[in-house]
Write a protein that holds these residues in place. Sequence first.
Motif, PDB file in Angstrom:
ATOM      1  N   THR A  29      35.543  48.938  40.996  1.00 50.45           N
ATOM      2  CA  THR A  29      35.083  48.565  42.341  1.00 50.45           C
ATOM      3  C   THR A  29      35.989  49.219  43.375  1.00 50.45           C
ATOM      4  N   ALA A  30      35.395  49.806  44.389  1.00 50.49           N
ATOM      5  CA  ALA A  30      36.158  50.379  45.495  1.00 50.49           C
ATOM      6  C   ALA A  30      35.893  49.585  46.762  1.00 50.49           C
ATOM      7  N   VAL A  31      36.963  49.165  47.414  1.00 46.33           N
ATOM      8  CA  VAL A  31      36.886  48.560  48.740  1.00 46.33           C
ATOM      9  C   VAL A  31      37.185  49.689  49.728  1.00 46.33           C
ATOM     10  N   VAL A  32      36.184  50.079  50.498  1.00 47.35           N
ATOM     11  CA  VAL A  32      36.222  51.354  51.211  1.00 47.35           C
ATOM     12  C   VAL A  32      36.400  51.159  52.719  1.00 47.35           C
ATOM     13  N   ASN A  33      37.217  52.015  53.292  1.00 48.56           N
ATOM     14  CA  ASN A  33      37.468  52.057  54.729  1.00 48.56           C
ATOM     15  C   ASN A  33      36.182  52.373  55.499  1.00 48.56           C
ATOM     16  N   VAL A  34      35.965  51.650  56.605  1.00 49.38           N
ATOM     17  CA  VAL A  34      34.827  51.942  57.480  1.00 49.38           C
ATOM     18  C   VAL A  34      35.265  52.265  58.907  1.00 49.38           C
ATOM     19  N   ALA A  35      36.578  52.323  59.141  1.00 48.69           N
ATOM     20  CA  ALA A  35      37.051  52.568  60.504  1.00 48.69           C
ATOM     21  C   ALA A  35      36.857  54.010  60.939  1.00 48.69           C
ATOM     22  N   ASP A  36      36.581  54.918  59.983  1.00 50.40           N
ATOM     23  CA  ASP A  36      36.259  56.312  60.316  1.00 50.40           C
ATOM     24  C   ASP A  36      34.790  56.476  60.704  1.00 50.40           C
ATOM     25  N   ASP A  37      33.991  55.435  60.510  1.00 46.38           N
ATOM     26  CA  ASP A  37      32.556  55.527  60.763  1.00 46.38           C
ATOM     27  C   ASP A  37      32.296  55.827  62.239  1.00 46.38           C
ATOM     28  N   THR A  38      31.195  56.516  62.478  1.00 46.45           N
ATOM     29  CA  THR A  38      30.870  56.888  63.854  1.00 46.45           C
ATOM     30  C   THR A  38      29.362  56.985  64.006  1.00 46.45           C
ATOM     31  N   THR A  39      28.902  56.970  65.249  1.00 49.41           N
ATOM     32  CA  THR A  39      27.488  57.178  65.544  1.00 49.41           C
ATOM     33  C   THR A  39      27.338  58.499  66.273  1.00 49.41           C
ATOM     34  N   LEU A  40      26.569  59.410  65.681  1.00 50.64           N
ATOM     35  CA  LEU A  40      26.310  60.723  66.256  1.00 50.64           C
ATOM     36  C   LEU A  40      24.817  60.992  66.232  1.00 50.64           C
ATOM     37  N   HIS A  41      24.285  61.491  67.337  1.00 55.47           N
ATOM     38  CA  HIS A  41      22.859  61.819  67.425  1.00 55.47           C
ATOM     39  C   HIS A  41      22.014  60.582  67.105  1.00 55.47           C
ATOM     40  N   GLY A  42      22.555  59.411  67.410  1.00 57.17           N
ATOM     41  CA  GLY A  42      21.841  58.168  67.131  1.00 57.17           C
ATOM     42  C   GLY A  42      21.893  57.731  65.690  1.00 57.17           C
ATOM     43  N   LEU A  43      22.666  58.445  64.853  1.00 56.18           N
ATOM     44  CA  LEU A  43      22.726  58.145  63.425  1.00 56.18           C
ATOM     45  C   LEU A  43      24.076  57.543  63.056  1.00 56.18           C
ATOM     46  N   ARG A  44      24.063  56.547  62.179  1.00 52.36           N
ATOM     47  CA  ARG A  44      25.305  55.932  61.721  1.00 52.36           C
ATOM     48  C   ARG A  44      25.840  56.737  60.536  1.00 52.36           C
ATOM     49  N   VAL A  45      27.039  57.286  60.712  1.00 50.69           N
ATOM     50  CA  VAL A  45      27.675  58.141  59.718  1.00 50.69           C
ATOM     51  C   VAL A  45      28.885  57.406  59.158  1.00 50.69           C
ATOM     52  N   CYS A  46      28.983  57.329  57.837  1.00 52.53           N
ATOM     53  CA  CYS A  46      30.073  56.621  57.171  1.00 52.53           C
ATOM     54  C   CYS A  46      30.790  57.598  56.232  1.00 52.53           C
ATOM     55  N   PRO A  47      31.732  58.387  56.743  1.00 52.32           N
ATOM     56  CA  PRO A  47      32.316  59.482  55.955  1.00 52.32           C
ATOM     57  C   PRO A  47      32.975  59.050  54.654  1.00 52.32           C
ATOM     58  N   ASP A  48      33.766  57.977  54.666  1.00 53.99           N
ATOM     59  CA  ASP A  48      34.471  57.592  53.442  1.00 53.99           C
ATOM     60  C   ASP A  48      33.514  57.056  52.384  1.00 53.99           C
ATOM     61  N   LEU A  49      32.561  56.247  52.790  1.00 56.88           N
ATOM     62  CA  LEU A  49      31.569  55.747  51.831  1.00 56.88           C
ATOM     63  C   LEU A  49      30.776  56.901  51.224  1.00 56.88           C
ATOM     64  N   ASP A  50      30.400  57.870  52.063  1.00 55.13           N
ATOM     65  CA  ASP A  50      29.601  58.982  51.557  1.00 55.13           C
ATOM     66  C   ASP A  50      30.416  59.904  50.660  1.00 55.13           C
ATOM     67  N   THR A  51      31.687  60.126  51.002  1.00 55.95           N
ATOM     68  CA  THR A  51      32.528  60.965  50.148  1.00 55.95           C
ATOM     69  C   THR A  51      32.697  60.337  48.773  1.00 55.95           C
ATOM     70  N   CYS A  52      32.894  59.027  48.735  1.00 55.74           N
ATOM     71  CA  CYS A  52      32.997  58.341  47.441  1.00 55.74           C
ATOM     72  C   CYS A  52      31.683  58.431  46.671  1.00 55.74           C
ATOM     73  N   THR A  53      30.563  58.213  47.358  1.00 53.66           N
ATOM     74  CA  THR A  53      29.257  58.259  46.707  1.00 53.66           C
ATOM     75  C   THR A  53      28.977  59.643  46.136  1.00 53.66           C
ATOM     76  N   TYR A  54      29.119  60.659  46.961  1.00 53.17           N
ATOM     77  CA  TYR A  54      28.802  62.016  46.518  1.00 53.17           C
ATOM     78  C   TYR A  54      29.741  62.486  45.408  1.00 53.17           C
ATOM     79  N   THR A  55      31.011  62.087  45.479  1.00 49.18           N
ATOM     80  CA  THR A  55      31.956  62.481  44.427  1.00 49.18           C
ATOM     81  C   THR A  55      31.577  61.837  43.099  1.00 49.18           C
ATOM     82  N   LEU A  56      31.281  60.546  43.116  1.00 48.82           N
ATOM     83  CA  LEU A  56      30.923  59.849  41.881  1.00 48.82           C
ATOM     84  C   LEU A  56      29.573  60.327  41.342  1.00 48.82           C
TER      85      LEU A  56
END
Length: 311
Positions: A29-56
């Motif tokens: 189980t990973a408890v993942v940081n969300v403080a890097d998250d941002t909203t761009l072009h009206g879209l919610r972007v979660c870089p750390d969650l996505d990096t973990c997802t794509y890597t796994l």
Amino acid sequence: MRHTVLAGGVGAARYLRGAVEAFDPADVTAVVNVADDTTLHGLRVCPDLDTCTYTLADAIDPQRGWGLADESFNAMAVLGRYGGIDWFSLGDRDLGTHLYRTQRLAEGAALTEVTAEISAAWGVEATLLPVSDDTIETRVTLAGGEEVGFQEYFVRLAHSVEISAVRFAGAQQARPTAAVLEAVESAETLVIAPSNPIVSIQPLLCVPGIDSAVRARRARNVAVSPIIAGQALKGPADRMMRELGEQATVVGIARRYQDLAATLVIDEVDSEFTDEIEDQGMRVIAVPTIMSEPGVARALAEACHQAGAPQ
């Protein structure tokens, strides 16, 4: 057996890849940081969650360490033609993730629920938990006094400017989910990943209830140093530590984590600092920690779990 990881950034994602090779992915189980998250072009972007997802999912771009492999950037090229904000480059396929996340959040789904849906779609068997479903934002004060969002500092300014402070807006009002607290409290071993201690790990600990839950089980916690021979392998962790008055060595990492973990894992090249780290009240394990070679991440995860498991 449960192997819980406090995670953020590329180093954490690579560690998690080793953990799911070493153990049953259902136990990771990973408890993942969300403080890097941002909203761009009206879209919610979660870089750390996505990096973990794509890597796994073995879908990460291996050169960049983020985003999808074999990606195209046609949408960003058109955006740039219009003069739009294109300094934060989102790949064409990656946009699909952000479109889906934004849609589901607008429908009222919690970030934890959406993250589970996205990771399942990628075939990820480990559990990825955002530390909170509430919004937290890393704010960086530059040496000149201007405060900017983390992604502006990290991407637009290429983390090339000196900083004087970091804060986590909304962290004290945020609440950890029950699943996060259970993952921390019930873990056989809890690992603080080799992530930037200031902007990846600290925002996790600033969420009320997380720091105290981690400290309460210190004897079974293991931290992995993201600093090797005085440098961060990727990103600005070493410079940020120095600019904020900390020692950018494994000893500086020990000072940060001495009340949170009983064991610090360092790279073999830093073995000379063993006595200084032990003076901080931590046990030291020196093993290869540069996870660029096959098998290193797995061996690192196994060493961490053995160090934290009840003897």
